[in-house]
Structure formats: structure tokens, C-alpha cells
Scaffold this motif. Structure first.
Motif, PDB file in Angstrom:
ATOM      1  N   ILE A   1      51.942  84.251  36.864  1.00 13.48           N
ATOM      2  CA  ILE A   1      52.192  85.086  38.303  1.00 13.48           C
ATOM      3  C   ILE A   1      52.763  84.625  39.699  1.00 13.48           C
ATOM      4  O   ILE A   1      52.659  83.611  39.794  1.00 13.48           O
TER       5      ILE A   1
ATOM      6  N   VAL B   1      46.889  82.982  43.925  1.00 14.43           N
ATOM      7  CA  VAL B   1      48.126  83.107  43.584  1.00 14.43           C
ATOM      8  C   VAL B   1      49.379  81.983  44.575  1.00 14.43           C
ATOM      9  O   VAL B   1      48.548  82.084  45.794  1.00 14.43           O
TER      10      VAL B   1
ATOM     11  N   ALA C   1      47.514  85.592  33.534  1.00 12.05           N
ATOM     12  CA  ALA C   1      46.646  84.662  34.748  1.00 12.05           C
ATOM     13  C   ALA C   1      47.434  84.373  35.835  1.00 12.05           C
ATOM     14  O   ALA C   1      48.386  84.309  35.569  1.00 12.05           O
ATOM     15  N   PRO C   2      46.619  83.629  36.622  1.00 11.17           N
ATOM     16  CA  PRO C   2      47.493  83.350  38.079  1.00 11.17           C
ATOM     17  C   PRO C   2      47.907  82.286  38.409  1.00 11.17           C
ATOM     18  O   PRO C   2      49.168  82.531  38.985  1.00 11.17           O
TER      19      PRO C   2
ATOM     20  N   ARG D   1      47.200  91.673  37.701  1.00 15.06           N
ATOM     21  CA  ARG D   1      46.322  90.700  36.712  1.00 15.06           C
ATOM     22  C   ARG D   1      45.557  91.394  35.416  1.00 15.06           C
ATOM     23  O   ARG D   1      45.071  90.566  34.888  1.00 15.06           O
TER      24      ARG D   1
ATOM     25  N   ILE E   1      49.955  91.639  43.055  1.00 15.04           N
ATOM     26  CA  ILE E   1      49.443  90.731  42.258  1.00 15.04           C
ATOM     27  C   ILE E   1      48.042  91.281  41.493  1.00 15.04           C
ATOM     28  O   ILE E   1      47.815  91.180  40.333  1.00 15.04           O
ATOM     29  N   ALA E   2      46.997  92.106  42.111  1.00  7.16           N
ATOM     30  CA  ALA E   2      45.779  92.461  41.314  1.00  7.16           C
ATOM     31  C   ALA E   2      45.944  93.320  40.377  1.00  7.16           C
ATOM     32  O   ALA E   2      45.734  93.084  39.151  1.00  7.16           O
TER      33      ALA E   2
END
Length: 347
Positions: A43, A63, A39-40, A34, A30-31
């Protein structure tokens, strides 16, 4: 009089990440997304009924995951993620792949510059996260195959691949019952329907998977070779151009491995002749795959290239076994011999 809330713009591209017991790497996945500019809310992590801390780690990364009630497999998870948004472009990413910082820009630019293409997929980078020899070489082989086949393709890869929603929906999406090679099957359906697909190695991601020997054998036989042979024997598979696994060079590599293996019993009868055949088969395998082995030699020397030859031998051995299983019907669930072989390899 009430004031209207401003309309929320529809994202042009979203990332969909299927995750099952992915707690060990979902946060850096996830990092990385981003860091590319997602944007969160763009995702979409689909938790496929994990039993570990995947959900908590998603939330820690900012998220909120979409949770499935039961484990449904990657096809269903990706489909659920796609349908959770109306974005026209969807980037599929495996939970153990960390997209390069320019990943979103590369994918978005490709579709902007190539309106006639329905999908694009990339490759692993040249620095796998897990640096054990087997993991490193297996991941570098995957990267080499993708780089050597750059250009128009007739398959797709969801490890790191983006597509237009309209094309996905037009061909019916993933096969709901497939748990292996569902992305390749999707690409074949799209290609047969006339959609264009590009393999673009500059769309890169770092692979975080650690390969273990017996897991690699099981995956390469039952998760890749067997379903691949089934696809190539299917009606739409036979109508498409050859890809790496079924190319002339791929078949010659399988033949080289097979000839060397068949010569092993001869060591007890005619050792000199049998040893010569085995050596020649290895030389042939190395010659056919000299590009990959040469790159390993340049990176880390002769020992790495020799180990790479071993990984190639296993890779094509699994391909040959997969073909034999399908050809003899031992790949079928109801085959007692096939079930026993599967259990043996699973140990």
C-alpha cells in the motif's frame, strides 16, 4: 562465509493512494485495502505535502507514506506512487474511497482472465458513507453512470481503477500539468494507442466524500465539465466513441435544462406559456433519465426521485455551462470574465 538474504518476491499488484489533507479518512481507506489482502508494504500512500495529520494517521494504520516536498497535485502523486514500486499491476484508489473486501481479488482475477486488457475500473457502491441527501444522490448518480456504461471503455477512473504498468508507461502516464480529469485523459490516450479498457461495476468502493452545494457546482463546472469539453475537442478526443457526458442522451439532457432555463424570464411576460415550457423541459429531463430516477423511487420513494431530478438538473446545467465557457473562451486563465466567474462560484 556469509549467508545470503532470501530474495523478496516482487508484488504482483500494489495499491497507490494519493493523499492531500486526508486525515479524516486515510485510516479507514488503508484498513479497507488491508482487509482485501494487501500487505502494508503493498500500500503506497503518497502524501502530497499535507498540512494536517495525514502522515501520522498513515503511520497509525501501519503504512509509512511516501512524502512529496511540495503540493504537486494528484497526477504527480499517483505517478510517484507507481514509480515507487515495480509491480506490473497498479490499483489506484482515492483516499476517500474504501475498497470492498473482494476488491483486490476482483482486480487480480480480471487481469488473469483478460490478458488482452490494459486497465479496468469500477464504481461506487450503493451505500455512500455520507447520507445527507445531496451527497447521497450525487454519489448514486456517479454509480448509476458507471453501471449503465459497463463494458469496454475509452476512459479511465482513478477513484478505483487498476492498470498494467507497461501500458501506463507506453503512453507517457498522466499529464504532469493536469489536476482535473487526468484519469479520463489517460484512458483516452490508452484507447487511442490501441489498449483495451473495461468498466467493471463489480469492482466496488464506498465513497466517503461529503458534497456541499457550492463545492459541487465549482467541481462539476471547473473540475469536470470544462476539462471534459477541452478533452473532447482535442484531436484524440474527437477520434474516440461518445461517452455518457457527450452522448445523444447527455446532450438532450443539457438541451432540456437550457430550454427550461431560457423560459424563466418569460414568466413575467407570458406566464402560462413559459410555465408550460418549464414543466415540459423537466418532464423531458426525467424521461431521458428515467432509469436513474426509477431506481431512486424504488429505494426511497417519490420525494427521493424528485430530489434526484433536481440533482440531475444541476449536473446537466454545469455541463452546459462548461461547454459554453470553453466555446466562448471564458475558461482561459487570462480571461478576466472567466476569472471573475470562477471567483463568484468559489464563494
Amino acid at each position: 562465509m556469509t549467508s545470503e538474504q532470501p530474495a523478496v518476491a516482487r508484488p504482483e499488484i500494489v495499491a497507490v493512494v494519493p493523499a492531500f489533507n486526508a486525515g479524516g479518512f486515510i485510516e479507514p481507506c488503508i484498513a479497507a485495502l488491508r482487509a482485501t489482502g494487501f500487505a502494508p508494504a503493498e500500500i503506497i500512500v503518497v502524501d502530497d505535502a499535507s498540512t494536517d495529520d495525514t502522515v501520522a494517521r498513515c503511520r497509525a494504520a501501519g503504512v509509512e507514506p511516501l512524502r512529496l516536498e511540495g503540493n504537486s497535485g494528484p497526477s504527480a502523486a499517483r505517478d510517484a506512487g507507481l514509480r515507487a514500486s515495480d509491480a506490473p499491476i497498479v490499483l489506484f484508489v482515492d483516499a476517500d474511497v474504501f475498497v470492498a473486501p473482494d476488491g483486490r481479488a476482483v482486480a487480480a482475477a480480471f487481469f488473469a482472465e483478460n490478458p488482452g486488457y490494459a486497465a479496468v475500473f469500477g464504481a461506487y457502491d450503493d451505500a455512500p458513507l455520507i447520507d445527507t441527501r445531496l451527497s447521497r444522490l450525487r454519489n448514486l448518480l456517479h454509480r448509476h453512470v458507471h453501471r449503465s456504461e459497463a463494458g469496454d471503455a475509452v476512459t479511465f477512473w482513478t477513484g478505483l481503477g487498476a492498470l498494467r504498468r507497461e501500458a501506463y508507461e507506453a503512453v507517457g502516464g498522466f499529464s504532469p500539468t493536469s489536476r482535473f480529469m487526468e484519469d479520463v485523459e489517460l484512458g483516452m490516450k490508452m484507447a487511442q494507442a490501441g489498449y483495451k479498457i473495461r468498466l467493471l461495476p463489480t469492482l466496488e468502493g464506498k465513497h466517503a466524500k461529503e458534497w456541499r452545494f457550492f463545492e459541487l457546482l465549482r467541481t462539476d463546472i471547473w473540475g469536470r465539465a470544462v476539462p471534459w469539453v477541452r478533452l473532447m475537442r482535442s484531436t484524440f478526443g474527437r477520434s474516440l466513441p461518445m461517452t455518457h457526458a457527450a452522448s445523444v442522451w447527455g446532450r438532450l439532457s443539457v438541451l432540456s435544462v437550457g430550454v427550461g432555463l431560457l423560459a424563466v424570464p418569460g414568466l413575467l411576460i407570458v406566464p402560462g406559456f413559459a410555465l408550460g415550457v418549464i414543466v415540459l423541459s423537466l418532464l423531458a429531463l426525467g424521461l431521458i433519465n428515467r432509469s436513474f430516477l426509477g431506481s431512486l423511487w424504488k429505494r426511497r420513494g417519490a420525494l427521493e426521485a424528485a430530489a434526484g431530478l433536481g440533482v440531475l438538473w444541476l449536473y446537466y446545467l454545469c455541463g452546459g455551462i462548461g461547454f459554453a465557457l470553453v466555446a466562448t473562451g471564458l475558461d482561459r486563465p487570462l480571461s478576466g470574465a472567466g476569472a471573475r466567474l470562477r471567483r463568484l462560484l468559489a464563494r
